[in-house]
Design a protein around this motif. Structure first.
Motif, mmCIF file in Angstrom:
data_model
loop_
_atom_site.group_PDB
_atom_site.id
_atom_site.type_symbol
_atom_site.label_atom_id
_atom_site.label_comp_id
_atom_site.label_asym_id
_atom_site.label_seq_id
_atom_site.Cartn_x
_atom_site.Cartn_y
_atom_site.Cartn_z
ATOM 1 N N LEU A 27 6.767 -4.565 -103.567
ATOM 2 C CA LEU A 27 7.876 -3.857 -104.215
ATOM 3 C C LEU A 27 7.392 -2.970 -105.358
ATOM 4 O O LEU A 27 7.915 -1.860 -105.552
ATOM 5 C CB LEU A 27 8.913 -4.863 -104.715
ATOM 6 C CG LEU A 27 9.694 -5.599 -103.622
ATOM 7 C CD1 LEU A 27 10.573 -6.671 -104.231
ATOM 8 C CD2 LEU A 27 10.510 -4.627 -102.809
ATOM 9 N N HIS A 28 6.402 -3.440 -106.116
ATOM 10 C CA HIS A 28 5.852 -2.612 -107.197
ATOM 11 C C HIS A 28 5.159 -1.370 -106.636
ATOM 12 O O HIS A 28 5.265 -0.280 -107.213
ATOM 13 C CB HIS A 28 4.887 -3.414 -108.060
ATOM 14 C CG HIS A 28 5.562 -4.303 -109.050
ATOM 15 N ND1 HIS A 28 6.328 -3.821 -110.089
ATOM 16 C CD2 HIS A 28 5.614 -5.652 -109.145
ATOM 17 C CE1 HIS A 28 6.808 -4.824 -110.794
ATOM 18 N NE2 HIS A 28 6.395 -5.961 -110.234
ATOM 19 N N LYS A 29 4.460 -1.516 -105.510
ATOM 20 C CA LYS A 29 3.816 -0.351 -104.890
ATOM 21 C C LYS A 29 4.856 0.667 -104.435
ATOM 22 O O LYS A 29 4.677 1.865 -104.624
ATOM 23 C CB LYS A 29 2.959 -0.786 -103.701
ATOM 24 C CG LYS A 29 1.677 -1.467 -104.093
ATOM 25 C CD LYS A 29 0.877 -1.850 -102.873
ATOM 26 C CE LYS A 29 -0.384 -2.599 -103.269
ATOM 27 N NZ LYS A 29 -1.157 -3.027 -102.083
ATOM 28 N N SER A 38 5.226 -20.645 -100.668
ATOM 29 C CA SER A 38 6.286 -19.714 -101.049
ATOM 30 C C SER A 38 5.970 -18.978 -102.349
ATOM 31 O O SER A 38 6.396 -17.834 -102.521
ATOM 32 C CB SER A 38 7.623 -20.431 -101.154
ATOM 33 O OG SER A 38 7.576 -21.409 -102.147
ATOM 34 N N TYR A 54 3.635 -16.229 -101.345
ATOM 35 C CA TYR A 54 4.391 -15.264 -100.549
ATOM 36 C C TYR A 54 5.280 -14.404 -101.442
ATOM 37 O O TYR A 54 5.346 -13.186 -101.274
ATOM 38 C CB TYR A 54 5.236 -16.007 -99.509
ATOM 39 C CG TYR A 54 6.030 -15.097 -98.608
ATOM 40 C CD1 TYR A 54 5.400 -14.332 -97.636
ATOM 41 C CD2 TYR A 54 7.403 -14.998 -98.743
ATOM 42 C CE1 TYR A 54 6.124 -13.493 -96.809
ATOM 43 C CE2 TYR A 54 8.140 -14.166 -97.923
ATOM 44 C CZ TYR A 54 7.493 -13.408 -96.956
ATOM 45 O OH TYR A 54 8.225 -12.581 -96.151
ATOM 46 N N SER A 55 5.941 -15.013 -102.421
ATOM 47 C CA SER A 55 6.797 -14.235 -103.320
ATOM 48 C C SER A 55 5.969 -13.304 -104.202
ATOM 49 O O SER A 55 6.414 -12.191 -104.517
ATOM 50 C CB SER A 55 7.673 -15.156 -104.169
ATOM 51 O OG SER A 55 6.874 -15.954 -105.003
ATOM 52 N N ALA A 56 4.763 -13.723 -104.588
ATOM 53 C CA ALA A 56 3.891 -12.836 -105.358
ATOM 54 C C ALA A 56 3.471 -11.637 -104.506
ATOM 55 O O ALA A 56 3.399 -10.508 -105.002
ATOM 56 C CB ALA A 56 2.668 -13.592 -105.848
ATOM 57 N N HIS A 57 3.223 -11.880 -103.224
ATOM 58 C CA HIS A 57 2.860 -10.790 -102.311
ATOM 59 C C HIS A 57 4.024 -9.807 -102.144
ATOM 60 O O HIS A 57 3.829 -8.585 -102.188
ATOM 61 C CB HIS A 57 2.455 -11.378 -100.957
ATOM 62 C CG HIS A 57 2.158 -10.361 -99.910
ATOM 63 N ND1 HIS A 57 1.053 -9.528 -99.965
ATOM 64 C CD2 HIS A 57 2.818 -10.029 -98.783
ATOM 65 C CE1 HIS A 57 1.071 -8.727 -98.921
ATOM 66 N NE2 HIS A 57 2.129 -9.020 -98.177
ATOM 67 N N ILE A 58 5.230 -10.317 -101.977
ATOM 68 C CA ILE A 58 6.416 -9.461 -101.856
ATOM 69 C C ILE A 58 6.629 -8.651 -103.134
ATOM 70 O O ILE A 58 6.946 -7.456 -103.096
ATOM 71 C CB ILE A 58 7.662 -10.304 -101.532
ATOM 72 C CG1 ILE A 58 7.535 -10.964 -100.169
ATOM 73 C CG2 ILE A 58 8.937 -9.484 -101.611
ATOM 74 C CD1 ILE A 58 7.465 -10.002 -99.006
ATOM 75 N N ASN A 59 6.432 -9.292 -104.291
ATOM 76 C CA ASN A 59 6.576 -8.612 -105.573
ATOM 77 C C ASN A 59 5.569 -7.470 -105.692
ATOM 78 O O ASN A 59 5.905 -6.376 -106.180
ATOM 79 C CB ASN A 59 6.405 -9.624 -106.708
ATOM 80 C CG ASN A 59 6.823 -9.058 -108.036
ATOM 81 O OD1 ASN A 59 7.597 -8.116 -108.120
ATOM 82 N ND2 ASN A 59 6.315 -9.653 -109.100
ATOM 83 N N GLU A 60 4.345 -7.695 -105.231
ATOM 84 C CA GLU A 60 3.314 -6.663 -105.270
ATOM 85 C C GLU A 60 3.705 -5.476 -104.382
ATOM 86 O O GLU A 60 3.550 -4.316 -104.777
ATOM 87 C CB GLU A 60 1.994 -7.270 -104.786
ATOM 88 C CG GLU A 60 0.815 -6.345 -104.835
ATOM 89 C CD GLU A 60 -0.445 -7.047 -104.378
ATOM 90 O OE1 GLU A 60 -1.160 -6.444 -103.557
ATOM 91 O OE2 GLU A 60 -0.703 -8.168 -104.828
#
Length: 132
Positions: free
Chosen positions: A108-110, A97, A100-106
């Motif tokens: 959102l930043h894009k 998780s 996964y949360s780091a991937h989602i954060n990335e």
């Protein structure tokens, strides 16, 4: 066991496991390991421990193997530190998780960067003089 007691036991086991991780010398256990959640069964005989390592899924799986081999030591230490009559059997589960949360954060930043790039174009069109 009462619900409040199980909740308190979950947090106590999580706290003690986090402290004990620093004492283990197994090379399979990643130094950047986090205990995310502990779930004690209603009868108090089993505890599912969700573990995550920042290095990724492979490191998390290796860490779970190392923790499973040290589960006897961890169980004994938890029992003595928390003064439990019956210490639950520990089951370690790899949890990705954090990755996964780091991937989602990335992502959102894009999206935020793309919106920031497209907004100045829209503002320039709004500020243009209108011809009648």
């Amino acid at each position: 066991m009462a619900n409040y007691r199980i909740g308190r036991l979950n947090e106590d086991i999580k706290r003690e496991l986090s402290a004990l991780l620093r004492e283990l010398k197994d090379p399979r256990i990643s130094p950047m390991t986090s205990i995310l959640r502990c779930e004690v069964s209603p009868d108090g005989s089993h505890c599912k421990v969700n573990v995550s390592a920042i290095e990724g899924e492979d490191a998390t799986r290796e860490t779970c193997k190392g923790l499973a081999s040290a589960s006897g030591f961890l169980r004994r230490e938890i029992g003595s530190r928390l003064h439990l009559r019956k210490c639950p059997e520990l089951h370690f589960v790899a949890d990705n998780s954090i990755a996964y949360s780091a991937h989602i954060n990335e992502i959102l930043h894009k999206i935020a960067d793309q919106r920031a790039e497209s907004e100045p174009d829209e503002e320039q069109q709004d500020n243009a003089p209108e011809e009648t």
